[in-house]
Design an enzyme around this catalytic site. Sequence first.
Site, mmCIF file in Angstrom:
data_model
loop_
_atom_site.group_PDB
_atom_site.id
_atom_site.type_symbol
_atom_site.label_atom_id
_atom_site.label_comp_id
_atom_site.label_asym_id
_atom_site.label_seq_id
_atom_site.Cartn_x
_atom_site.Cartn_y
_atom_site.Cartn_z
ATOM 1 N N SER A 169 0.823 -1.200 0.000
ATOM 2 C CA SER A 169 0.000 0.000 0.000
ATOM 3 C C SER A 169 0.869 1.268 0.000
ATOM 4 O O SER A 169 1.597 1.499 -0.957
ATOM 5 C CB SER A 169 -0.964 -0.039 1.193
ATOM 6 O OG SER A 169 -1.989 0.906 1.058
ATOM 7 N N ASP A 359 -8.656 -5.536 -5.541
ATOM 8 C CA ASP A 359 -8.447 -4.270 -4.847
ATOM 9 C C ASP A 359 -8.794 -3.109 -5.779
ATOM 10 O O ASP A 359 -8.355 -3.081 -6.933
ATOM 11 C CB ASP A 359 -6.979 -4.168 -4.403
ATOM 12 C CG ASP A 359 -6.649 -2.850 -3.727
ATOM 13 O OD1 ASP A 359 -7.536 -2.273 -3.088
ATOM 14 O OD2 ASP A 359 -5.486 -2.413 -3.849
ATOM 15 N N CYS A 362 -5.544 0.529 -4.765
ATOM 16 C CA CYS A 362 -4.222 0.462 -5.416
ATOM 17 C C CYS A 362 -4.271 -0.695 -6.402
ATOM 18 O O CYS A 362 -3.561 -1.683 -6.256
ATOM 19 C CB CYS A 362 -3.113 0.270 -4.398
ATOM 20 S SG CYS A 362 -3.018 1.559 -3.123
ATOM 21 N N HIS A 416 -6.834 -6.090 -1.396
ATOM 22 C CA HIS A 416 -5.683 -5.240 -1.111
ATOM 23 C C HIS A 416 -4.598 -5.996 -0.348
ATOM 24 O O HIS A 416 -3.420 -5.898 -0.673
ATOM 25 C CB HIS A 416 -6.165 -4.032 -0.303
ATOM 26 C CG HIS A 416 -5.150 -2.964 -0.101
ATOM 27 N ND1 HIS A 416 -4.715 -2.143 -1.111
ATOM 28 C CD2 HIS A 416 -4.476 -2.565 1.022
ATOM 29 C CE1 HIS A 416 -3.832 -1.277 -0.633
ATOM 30 N NE2 HIS A 416 -3.663 -1.522 0.656
#
Length: 439
Positions: A169, A359, A362, A416
């Site tokens: 992240s 996700d 991102c 994610h």
Amino acid sequence: MRMQVPFPQFWFYLLLAVFPVVKPQVTSHKPTLCDPTVQQYSGYITVPSGSSVSYYFYWFYESRNDPANDPLTVWLNGGPGCSSMLGLWNEVGPCRTDGSTATYNERGSWNKVSNILFIDQPTNTGFSYAGQDQYSTTGSGAPFYQAIQRFLKYYPKYQKNPFRLFGESYAGHYVPYFAYYIFYQNKNLPSGNVPVNLVSIGIGNGITDYLQQIQYMEPMACNSSYGSVLSAADCKKMRDNTPTCLSMISKCRSTGANADCVSATSWCMTNVQMIYKNSKRSIYDIRTSSDPPENYVTYLNKPEVQKAIGATPMTFQACSSGVNSRFSQTGDFSRNFAPSVAYLLNNGVKALIYAGDADYYCNWMSNLAWTDQLNYPLSNNYSSRPLLPWNVDGKEVGQFKQGGNLTFVRIYAAGHDSAYFQPEVSLSMFNTTIHDLAF
């Protein structure tokens, strides 16, 4: 009236003034949580922080395989301001918990093949505390480097191990810059420091080049393999607002001014990225409205657990809003760390960029895009290659492309925190890149 100090206390305070108590550079406890079969160390690393010092919490697990020769992998979570205990307890680490008891992550712990070190940074993240506040990725690089130096000096048997810096992240900012900082220090090694045997970096579902990545918010929300989750009107609004967003990020990068970068981040978040909230879906998993449980927060707030790992007693929080707010004040989110990746690749450091494909925040499309845009002498060896099927045990579990020291991996059916959703696949990916094998 002057304060009267009892005679015995007078001598105590006099000695304290002459010989002040200084905390050691590294404190070391030996917990046995989750994986009692290997050596563990945890505690605090004292690092310079402006005119004072910070205490960075760390937790280390030896490899179950060959600790003397296996890599030393450092894991960082993002935020900014989110504890790396997330990675230890919910993702790549040896631990799993229901909030009451701790068990070994048999399906996917990376300590099966690597020594692994989790660090809470910057200051006041997770169990880390004190020191001068940090406001940017670049401002956090030197303290992180000092933490690594002091860890390696205190535990010298890991100095020669291949060093791999991984994160997730917002670590898409941290990992490139911190690795670049380490590489630069190696070339100009300060007196008394030890070289760090940096061989590779890894970024999972990262935010690295906002200018490139913001362009894939609308395609992910409106045209992914999971189907559109927004109305046609919302999709159009995202598309229509993207050019203004790109212009503002470009201005931020041109001037470098905090005000321009803050404005760009704020406008793009509101008018492009967070239109997604109308979907009522998780920004971290387009398939659902819920996020993975954070049972580890409950567990790490047990006094007996904090005592076992040598943590200063406190109310542990997964993420610090204060740290996040401070980074926001400098517009750090909009700043570009892809050039650091290019520099590392050009100097023989390998990079793995991977992403769970469910996700949104991102997303995998955006991570593939910025890697394709990297400009370095060997870039054509990577960008010209197509995505190929990636198979584990005869089953297609994702896609990959590889060339010019760079590997990109798309992991199917993962959000994610990709290792949470696909632990065996994540471990296989990590193990493959350790041994530098082709997918």
